[in-house]
Each structure stands twice: as structure tokens, then as C-alpha cells.
Design an enzyme around this catalytic site. Structure first.
Site: not given
Length: 329
Positions: A11, A37-38, A126, A153, A234
Site C-alpha cells: 500500500m 512471490k512477486s 506516520c 488513526q 490520521h
């Protein structure tokens, strides 16, 4: 300028690629990296497709900069290997943040601590980033004494599976549970895992990281972190006690003049920061600026930012921009 993006399918990794593109970072060769795996899959950048490579191949390519967003254990294992190959690593995990030998950087606040010798640079948590964007300039003027922060958040801070859980609960469809309870129509005072002192890891980060970034351990800070059913950013309710008296108009002026901060503070017209407004933006928004009427020299305010952008990807890219602009890579 060879740039590796480690965790490019995640993400935050996807937002990293988006921010690099939007800000037109001077990349001559993009090296997307993800888990085994990617490897061989494709990611898009500037309308082109790039093939994901393995960590080993990325290290062998000797990129100038590697931006990591792949979790702490991955960073601990591979960031030193990139550094040994001469790459400057900007790491978005918590792995290196409190390491006394690593710099913890929010560019608008303390980029000047960086040097060519810094081969692993930590991107803060963050919630910390948006907090210090406000604390930094106010500390210089009024001298922090004590800070109390309560966070609200977004589920995006937990990752895609948490977003899927929320959306599944909203639509009435089954989704794998990331949280111990439903998050829709709920608020969980539980961000990350609990430590032995009954604080969560997220709260501990919030209590420790600002002191390192500001280079000041003379003030006290306590935190409560809460997960809410929000997807876009957030929010933080912050109570700040200063050593020195302040003027509210001057506080607003200082924050208005801080690069990367936007003051939204007109309650007569219902103008205040909200996560809905911050989504997709790089700035930190601050409002509800008012005196604490219960004790002197104390300020209340409300801070909101997109946790995937300024809280992660944008801050990391800004560090990279600073390194390039100052010939540190």
C-alpha cells in the site's frame, strides 16, 4: 540516478511510486523490489511497466537510493546489504528509528542533520511526522514542557487487509479480521501490539521519536493511540504545555509560515482539518487552535495528515530530494 523501491507492491510502496512520479524525482532507472512471490510481476510508473526484481538483484544493481517500505525484519536484514553496496537507504519501518547511529528525519524540521556518511536514514512513524511538523516551530519559540497526544488513526495505517475488513463490514460481506474486533461503527484503543507497560508500540513511538527528531529530551510526552473507521488520514488531538507564555495570533502566524503546514482555523465558518480533506494531499493541516482554560501556558490544537503520503511516502521522497539537492548521494 538509480532508485530502488523496496516493497513496491504494498500500500505504501504504491503511494511511493505515485509520489515519485508526481514530484518528478530525477530517476534514470527504476528498480522495483518486492517479495520472492512477486518477482517477475509488473508495476506501473510514468505510464510504463517495470518488472519486479529480487532483493539480491536489486543490491547487485547498486542503486543510488533505495526507499524501503517492506517491514522491520526485511529492513534489518537487507538495508545494511544495500548500504555496503554504496546505496543510501531511506527506511519507512520502525527498525532503525531509535538506533543512536541512525538519523530520524522530517525534512522541514531537521534535514540539516544529514551527511554523505548516512547510508541508512530512518523515516519516522506516520503519527510522529505530523506531530513534529507542528511541535518543531512552536518548541523553538516557546519551549515545550509537556505534550499530551490522542490519535484517531485511519485503517490504512494497518494496511490493505484492514481496509478490506472495514469495507467488508460496511457492505455486510465477510472479510478476514485484522483487528480483534469489528472496526466499522467502532473505535479501538489499540494500535499495534501492547508492550509490558500496557502502552502499545504505536504510543511508545509517539512518545520517543519526537524527542530524537527535535534533538530535545527536556520535555515530557504521553500518548493514547486509537484506530477509527476512517480510510483517509490520521487525526490528533494535542495538548501542549510550554515553558513560556504564547500569543494565539503569533502561534497561528508561526504555523502558517512553516513549510508544509496549512492552518485551517476558522470555527465561525466550520473551517477545520478533517481526514476527508487531507486524503491525497502532502501537507499537514492544523486547526482548533485555542488556549487550555484549565492551566496557564497551555495550548490545544487538532492536527490531520494523510498517513500514506506525508506520514510515509512523501516524507521519504522529500528526504531523497534533500539528498540530491545537497549532493549527499
Amino acid at each position: 540516478m538509480k532508485v530502488a523501491v523496496v516493497g513496491s507492491t504494498g500500500m505504501v510502496g504504491q503511494v511511493m511510486l505515485k509520489v515519485l512520479e508526481e514530484r518528478n524525482f530525477p530517476i534514470t532507472e527504476l528498480i522495483p523490489v518486492a517479495s520472492e512471490k512477486s518477482v517477475g510481476k509488473k508495476v506501473k510508473y510514468k505510464q510504463k511497466e517495470f518488472t519486479i526484481v529480487s532483493m539480491k538483484d536489486a543490491i547487485a544493481a547498486k542503486p543510488d537510493i533505495a526507499i524501503f517500505s517492506a517491514g522491520g525484519s526485511t529492513s534489518l536484514e537487507f538495508a545494511p546489504l544495500f548500504a555496503e553496496a554504496g546505496t543510501t537507504v531511506i527506511d519507512n519501518s520502525s527498525a532503525w528509528r531509535m538506533d543512536p547511529d541512525k538519523k530520524l528525519v522530517v525534512p522541514e524540521i531537521n534535514a540539516d542533520v544529514l551527511s554523505k556518511e548516512d547510508k541508512i536514514i530512518a523515516n519516522p512513524n506516520c503519527s510522529t511526522i505530523q506531530l513534529v511538523m507542528v511541535l518543531g516551530p512552536l518548541n523553538k519559540k516557546y519551549d515545550l514542557k509537556r505534550v499530551i497526544v490522542s490519535t484517531y488513526q485511519s485503517v490504512t495505517g494497518t494496511g490493505k487487509a484492514a481496509v478490506d475488513q472495514l469495507n467488508g463490514e460496511i457492505s455486510g460481506n465477510d472479510a478476514a479480521k485484522v483487528y480483534p474486533y469489528q472496526i466499522f461503527k467502532n473505535a479501538l484503543p489499540h494500535c499495534d501490539v501492547f508492550a509490558d507497560d500496557d502502552y502499545t508500540k504505536e504510543e511508545i513511538k509517539l512518545m520517543k521519536e519526537p524527542k530524537k527528531i527535535l534533538g530535545d529530551d527536556t520535555f515530557n510526552l504521553t500518548a493514547t493511540a486509537v484506530r477509527v473507521p476512517v480510510q483517509g488520514g490520521h487525526s490528533e488531538s494535542v495538548n501542549i504545555e510550554f515553558e513560556n507564555e504564547f500569543d494565539l495570533d503569533e502561534v497561528r502566524k508561526i504555523l502558517s509560515e512553516t513549510p508544509g503546514v496549512i492552518v485551517m482555523d476558522d470555527v465561525k465558518n466550520n473551517h477545520y482539518p478533517m481526514p476527508l480533506y487531507s486524503e491525497g494531499k502532502d501537507e499537514v493541516f492544523v486547526g482548533r487552535i485555542r488556549r487550555d482554560l484549565s492551566q496557564p501556558k497551555t495550548l490545544n490544537l487538532w492536527i490531520v495528515a494523510d498517513n500514506l503520503r506525508k506520514g510515509a511516502a512523501t516524507n521519504a521522497v522529500q528526504i531523497a530530494e534533500y539528498l540530491v539537492a545537497n549532493n549527499l548521494v
